[in-house]
Design an enzyme around this catalytic site. Structure first.
Site, PDB file in Angstrom:
ATOM      1  N   HIS A   1       0.636 -29.814  26.702  1.00 21.22           N
ATOM      2  CA  HIS A   1       1.288 -30.710  26.153  1.00 21.22           C
ATOM      3  C   HIS A   1       0.515 -32.212  25.538  1.00 21.22           C
ATOM      4  CE1 HIS A   1       5.298 -29.313  27.575  1.00 21.22           C
ATOM      5  NE2 HIS A   1       4.500 -28.905  28.593  1.00 21.22           N
TER       6      HIS A   1
ATOM      7  N   LYS B   1      11.135 -44.788  23.443  1.00 21.66           N
ATOM      8  CA  LYS B   1      10.229 -43.842  23.982  1.00 21.66           C
ATOM      9  C   LYS B   1       9.313 -44.532  24.645  1.00 21.66           C
ATOM     10  CE  LYS B   1       8.934 -42.766  19.546  1.00 21.66           C
ATOM     11  NZ  LYS B   1       8.830 -41.373  19.279  1.00 21.66           N
TER      12      LYS B   1
ATOM     13  N   LYS C   1       1.508 -44.233  20.594  1.00 17.29           N
ATOM     14  CA  LYS C   1       2.764 -43.924  20.013  1.00 17.29           C
ATOM     15  C   LYS C   1       3.011 -45.295  18.970  1.00 17.29           C
ATOM     16  CE  LYS C   1       4.874 -41.631  23.932  1.00 17.29           C
ATOM     17  NZ  LYS C   1       5.294 -40.509  23.443  1.00 17.29           N
TER      18      LYS C   1
ATOM     19  N   THR D   1      10.121 -34.960  20.637  1.00 18.73           N
ATOM     20  CA  THR D   1      11.197 -34.297  20.646  1.00 18.73           C
ATOM     21  C   THR D   1      12.425 -35.106  20.245  1.00 18.73           C
ATOM     22  OG1 THR D   1      11.502 -34.679  23.062  1.00 18.73           O
ATOM     23  CG2 THR D   1      10.769 -32.236  22.354  1.00 18.73           C
TER      24      THR D   1
ATOM     25  N   LYS E   1      16.298 -35.019  17.941  1.00 16.80           N
ATOM     26  CA  LYS E   1      17.528 -35.708  18.258  1.00 16.80           C
ATOM     27  C   LYS E   1      18.078 -36.643  17.328  1.00 16.80           C
ATOM     28  CE  LYS E   1      15.782 -35.233  23.117  1.00 16.80           C
ATOM     29  NZ  LYS E   1      15.232 -35.732  24.125  1.00 16.80           N
TER      30      LYS E   1
END
Ligand code: CJB
Length: 831
Positions: free
Chosen positions: A374, A567, A573, A678, A682
């Site tokens: 991952h 997140k 990020k 992910t 959404k």
């Protein structure tokens, strides 16, 4: 099934089967019964908590019937099962999901209403099951939903943490962690006090000869802790299939509670032993994309893996099949490297307990396991000091050394010229101290290795696992792009949009085959449809605005563009890029004349997410966002044109409110760092557009929905390495716009400049590893495009509809079918 009940009793058993409610009246009766008997309360003191409990129990009774039948069917057909091993299952709430999956929500709504409750209030009584950190744990939860919905015989195995991910409070702009005690009333778990496994730690290995003169290893001494199973039903959507999630809880082994000590009056130390045992499953490690090598974490891993394998092997042995058929009956998926010890444990069971020869055992092991990677972030790749493994699991270390020996021998044979290769791929890193490289062990012990989006799967094959592709060939490596369950993330979170979609695509079947969404494409230019669509988005924004008002006492205008980044907080990020962009916007607004300001598009910048408690830089980012908010939100020059919101304690149930309310969401990681993402899926599925980098699944989302429907910007992953190299060895000048932002920060516009010195220097003075400066200009320009495009609402809504119509690929059902076919070799069980 019935044949297992002896003849004389069979009739009594079958005629007295429990039947669950079929209509609203029966549902109400069940609720009242549970309030008055199970909960021992009267209707006069039935508050919302009690009503929640009784409703959950009524649905639970119903689920149990299907659950039992599913398990019986799986046992009697003796079909292959998939076991999904994950240290994290970020389930969120269960009641709403259960009601929708068994199609009983309307009945419950009416029934609760007659009893004097609003269903939304009842649903929100439930604590989130927050046994995960972020994307990895939520993916596991989506997979469970899909495996049940597609009728795959599947079990999840995890740990029953007493404390899930901490609750986040924001106090004076800083994150404060509060323990998440979620188990005070949990109707969804079933303790199986009869399903226990004793797990051994420490001790030593003694070699001896068996009666045939064969050397056998005996792992002796040490400490024993008992694992107790707790089961949770996982209902599929519109199918009676109900799978099992088994979570292990630790307690002192019964022989361990030292009555002697107790009798001698050494109460304290006998209780201390008990507490030490219970510590193993006490708390979820709160790190996301980071491994810190703590002994207790390794203990958790072995405890969970050993209990799960014991359970799986016990079940297999009941079938009386030969060991060679184990991989025909059992597929085990390793969710990241956390369960990698399972490879070693199965080899140990087959060798030491079952007496198989090495090769025979090893063939079974490798045919059984698959490994999902991952992340490529170096700080997240698990390594354990050899000394620690030796101490905690002496027999396992021997087996790891043997696995490595045979592996390296085969490599040497294949690449006799390449001496470096051996040290590069060795499972043991020859560092000081020596380390066990868990990803390498997982690769060697599995028959398939997959990444979670195309770019990511390419990257692992060309960078961190390059040598292994040479050794095993490309066939061992594959891609399975992540997906999300449309049941929770559209139907449950956004019921009005789901209803509208159903009305145009021929009912709710689209929830079972998400590609049916493509029927929406014909409505892209339909004015009435667009209007309905826009109204739903607006209503979702009003709901979020109310939530913001009630929790933060800040008024936001629902007509403004809602720009969301929620997140985990992580430098890769790049929430810092976002907040620097917000500051830049603020500075520009301040420079404008009132006339100019009137032409600007109003925006609400919404942030949310937790930082790992020990991740100092991430906490600085949270602090900066909050400080910017407290300056901007009360600046009369700016008014409605800009609001900055930090939503406390982002979790699954809050995501269900936030995601449907977004116009634009941010997925802006440095290219090549976010394996998939992910939430990007959404947000688009809920009719929001995204601004993002060419990273992870953003790339495939772009391919599916078309590049006109997404705002892409920034460096490409193939250029990242060169840029980083230049920053270190060449010239690195900070982007001029960003310099203005830094000036504002360092002159104290947003509070004490010292608080944010590290954030600024990371970019300005320390090599800007995440390329914030390199991407700043294109980020700001792209945000400007967003402002322009948002002004044309008709066109914006068309883009949203078109995007949703093209999102079918991102269902976790598609994803699970790929795993089933390519990796697990397993078929759904006919219902
Ligand atoms: N991921 O959430 C985690 N934690 C880790 O330690 C490593 C990776 C995430 O997994 C998700 C599911 O595959 C990915 O979508 C996401 O990019 C990745 O960061």
């Amino acid at each position: 099934v019935e044949a297992s009940i002896p003849e004389p009793q069979r009739e009594a058993w079958t005629k007295n089967q429990f039947e669950s409610f079929k209509d609203q009246g029966e549902f109400e009766k069940e609720v009242v019964r549970h309030v008055e008997t199970t909960l021992a309360r009267s209707m006069f003191n039935c508050d919302e908590t009690a009503a929640y409990s009784a409703t959950a129990l009524a649905f639970r009774d119903r689920l149990i019937k299907d659950w039992n039948k599913t398990q019986q069917r799986q046992t009697f057909t003796d079909s292959k099962r998939i076991y999904y091993l994950s240290l994290e299952f970020l389930m969120g709430r269960a009641l709403d999901n259960a009601m929708l999956n068994v199609k009983g929500k309307d009945i419950a709504k009416g029934g609760l209403n007659e009893l004097g409750f609003r269903i939304e209030d009842i649903i929100s009584q439930e604590n989130d099951a927050a046994l995960g950190n972020g994307g990895l744990g939520r993916l596991a939860a989506c997979f469970l939903d899909s495996m049940a919905s597609l009728n795959y015989p599947a079990w999840g195995y995890g740990l029953r943490y007493r404390y899930g991910i901490f609750k986040q409070e924001i106090i004076d702009g800083y994150q404060v962690e509060v323990p998440d005690y979620w188990l005070d009333f949990n109707p969804w778990e079933f303790p199986r006090h009869d399903v226990t496994v004793d797990i051994q730690f420490y001790g030593h290995v003694r070699k001896s000869q068996d009666e045939n003169g064969k050397t056998v290893a005996n792992w002796e001494g040490g400490e024993v802790v008992t694992a107790v199973a707790y089961d949770m039903p996982i209902p599929g959507y519109d199918t009676p299939s109900t799978n099992n999630l088994r979570l292990w809880s630790s307690k002192a082994a019964s022989g361990e509670f030292d009555f002697q000590k107790f009798n001698n009056g050494e109460y304290e130390s006998s209780v201390a032993d008990q507490q030490r045992a219970e510590t193993i499953s006490a708390v979820l490690y709160p790190n996301d994309n980071l491994e810190r090598g703590k002994e207790l974490r390794l203990k958790q891993q072995y405890f969970w893996v050993a209990a799960s394998l014991y359970d799986i092997v016990r079940r297999f042995k009941k079938s009386k099949r030969p060991w060679s058929e184990f991989p025909d009956q059992v597929a085990i998926q390793l969710n990241d490297t956390h369960p990698t010890l399972a490879v070693v444990e199965l080899q140990r069971i087959l060798l030491d307990k079952e007496g198989l020869e090495w090769d025979e055992a090893w063939n079974i092991v490798t045919a059984t396991f698959g490994y999902t990677n991952h992340t490529v972030l170096p700080e997240a790749l698990e390594k354990w000091p050899v000394g620690l493994v030796q101490h905690l699991l002496p027999r396992h270390l021997q087996i790891i050394y043997d696995i490595n020996l045979f592996f390296l021998q085969s490599v040497e044979k294949k690449f006799p010229e390449d001496r470096d290769m051996l040290s590069r791929v060795s499972i043991i890193e020859e560092s000081q101290p020596k380390m066990v490289r868990m990803a390498y062990l997982a690769i060697v012990g599995s028959h398939k290795v997959n990444g979670v989006a195309e770019l990511h799967s390419d990257l692992i094959q060309t960078t961190i696992f390059k040598d292994f592709v040479k050794i095993y060939g490309a066939d061992k490596f594959t891609n399975v792009t992540n997906g999300i369950t449309p049941r929770r993330w559209l139907h449950q979170a956004n019921p009005r949009l789901s209803e509208l979609i159903a009305s145009k695509t021929g009912g709710y079947d689209y929830l079972k085959d998400l590609t049916t969404l493509n029927k929406l494409e014909q409505y892209v230019d339909d004015k009435d449809f667009r209007k309905e669509w826009a109204e739903i988005k607006y209503a979702n924004k009003v709901r979020l605005a109310k939530y913001i008002k009630s929790t933060l006492d800040i008024t936001v205008n629902p007509a403004a563009l809602f720009d969301v980044q929620v997140k985990r907080i992580h430098e890769y990020k790049r929430q810092q890029l976002n907040i620097f962009g917000v500051i830049y916007r603020y500075l520009q607004l301040k420079e404008m004349s009132p006339e100019e300001r009137k032409k600007q598009a109003p925006r609400v910048s919404i942030f949310g997410g937790k930082a790992a408690p020990g991740y100092w830089m991430a906490k600085q980012i949270i602090h900066l966002i909050n400080n910017v908010g407290s300056v901007v939100n009360k600046d009369p020059d700016v008014g409605d044109l800009l609001k900055v919101i930090y939503l406390e304690d982002y979790n699954v149930s809050k995501a269900e409110i936030i995601i449907p309310a977004s116009d634009l969401s941010e997925h802006i990681s440095t290219a090549g760092t976010e394996a998939s993402g992910t939430s990007n899926m959404k947000f688009v599925l809920n009719g929001g557009l995204i601004i993002g980098t060419c990273d992870g699944a953003n790339i495939e989302i772009t391919r599916e929905i078309g590049q006109d429907n997404i705002f892409l910007f920034g460096t490409l992953s193939e250029d990242v390495e060169d840029l980083r190299h230049n920053h270190t060895y060449g010239k690195h000048s900070v982007d001029s716009g960003l310099q203005k932002v830094f000036e504002a920060i360092t002159t104290g516009k947003f509070g004490d400049a010292n608080d944010f010195g590290a954030l600024v220097s990371a970019v300005r003075d320390h090599g800007d590893y995440y390329l914030v400066s390199d991407d700043f200009q294109s980020y700001v320009d792209t945000q400007k495009m967003v402002d322009e495009e948002y002004k044309n609402q008709e066109e914006w809504v068309s883009k949203c509809i078109r995007s949703v119509a093209r999102m079918g690929f991102f269902s976790s059902d598609r994803c699970i079918n790929e795993y089933a076919e390519e990796i697990w070799n397993i078929e759904p069980l006919a219902v």
